[in-house]
Design a protein around this motif. Structure first.
Motif, PDB file in Angstrom:
ATOM      1  N   ALA A  36       0.835  -1.209   0.000  1.00 37.44           N
ATOM      2  CA  ALA A  36       0.000   0.000   0.000  1.00 37.44           C
ATOM      3  C   ALA A  36       0.866   1.253   0.000  1.00 37.44           C
ATOM      4  O   ALA A  36       0.521   2.260  -0.622  1.00 37.44           O
ATOM      5  CB  ALA A  36      -0.947  -0.014   1.196  1.00 37.44           C
ATOM      6  N   SER A  37       2.023   1.200   0.651  1.00 36.10           N
ATOM      7  CA  SER A  37       2.915   2.358   0.727  1.00 36.10           C
ATOM      8  C   SER A  37       3.553   2.709  -0.610  1.00 36.10           C
ATOM      9  O   SER A  37       4.073   3.804  -0.790  1.00 36.10           O
ATOM     10  CB  SER A  37       4.010   2.112   1.765  1.00 36.10           C
ATOM     11  N   GLU A  38       3.510   1.777  -1.576  1.00 36.79           N
ATOM     12  CA  GLU A  38       4.083   2.021  -2.907  1.00 36.79           C
ATOM     13  C   GLU A  38       3.062   2.634  -3.857  1.00 36.79           C
ATOM     14  O   GLU A  38       3.430   3.097  -4.935  1.00 36.79           O
ATOM     15  CB  GLU A  38       4.575   0.711  -3.525  1.00 36.79           C
ATOM     16  N   ARG A  39       1.800   2.624  -3.471  1.00 46.09           N
ATOM     17  CA  ARG A  39       0.722   3.061  -4.361  1.00 46.09           C
ATOM     18  C   ARG A  39       0.387   4.527  -4.124  1.00 46.09           C
ATOM     19  O   ARG A  39       0.939   5.175  -3.258  1.00 46.09           O
ATOM     20  CB  ARG A  39      -0.495   2.152  -4.138  1.00 46.09           C
ATOM     21  N   TRP A  40      -0.517   5.039  -4.917  1.00 42.93           N
ATOM     22  CA  TRP A  40      -0.895   6.443  -4.857  1.00 42.93           C
ATOM     23  C   TRP A  40      -1.357   6.862  -3.468  1.00 42.93           C
ATOM     24  O   TRP A  40      -2.065   6.124  -2.783  1.00 42.93           O
ATOM     25  CB  TRP A  40      -2.005   6.752  -5.848  1.00 42.93           C
ATOM     26  N   SER A  41      -0.951   8.039  -3.066  1.00 42.15           N
ATOM     27  CA  SER A  41      -1.509   8.687  -1.879  1.00 42.15           C
ATOM     28  C   SER A  41      -1.411  10.186  -2.117  1.00 42.15           C
ATOM     29  O   SER A  41      -0.580  10.642  -2.901  1.00 42.15           O
ATOM     30  CB  SER A  41      -0.757   8.276  -0.610  1.00 42.15           C
ATOM     31  N   PRO A  42      -2.232  10.966  -1.447  1.00 42.16           N
ATOM     32  CA  PRO A  42      -2.237  12.409  -1.679  1.00 42.16           C
ATOM     33  C   PRO A  42      -0.932  13.108  -1.304  1.00 42.16           C
ATOM     34  O   PRO A  42      -0.709  14.236  -1.701  1.00 42.16           O
ATOM     35  CB  PRO A  42      -3.378  12.925  -0.796  1.00 42.16           C
ATOM     36  N   VAL A  43      -0.075  12.444  -0.566  1.00 42.39           N
ATOM     37  CA  VAL A  43       1.193  13.071  -0.183  1.00 42.39           C
ATOM     38  C   VAL A  43       2.269  12.941  -1.265  1.00 42.39           C
ATOM     39  O   VAL A  43       3.341  13.517  -1.120  1.00 42.39           O
ATOM     40  CB  VAL A  43       1.736  12.517   1.160  1.00 42.39           C
TER      41      VAL A  43
END
Length: 95
Positions: A36-43
């Motif tokens: 999950a940490s490798e995928r898109w996030s608003p940051v």
């Protein structure tokens, strides 16, 4: 993110869409391939996304190809792969 016109590359779909983890929908990967940490996030910053794309262009992930033909050719016939990409680039430039 999409290349127009499309680019022959293991991690670019035939319609030009880029396939890299940082651009995949947020959360857990249903296939269990990405964290999950490798995928898109608003940051994610624009700089980080562009660096990821530049890295992908220089070092394709041919084990998780969006373009299977390009992935196989990248591994087995680099000269043919390079010739196709060169022809595409020259055509885009009108040469």
């Amino acid at each position: 993110m999409k290349f127009t016109p499309p680019l022959f590359h293991p991690n670019i779909y035939s319609d030009g869409r880029v396939c890299i983890s940082i651009l995949h929908a947020p959360g857990d990967d249903p296939l269990g391939y990405e964290l999950a940490s490798e995928r898109w996030s608003p940051v994610q910053s624009v700089e980080k996304i562009l660096l990821s794309v530049v890295s992908m262009l220089a070092e394709p992930n041919d084990e998780s190809g969006a373009n299977i033909e390009a992935s196989k050719m990248w591994r087995t016939d680099r000269d043919k792969f390079n010739a196709i990409v060169k022809k595409q680039v020259l055509s885009t430039l009108g040469l």
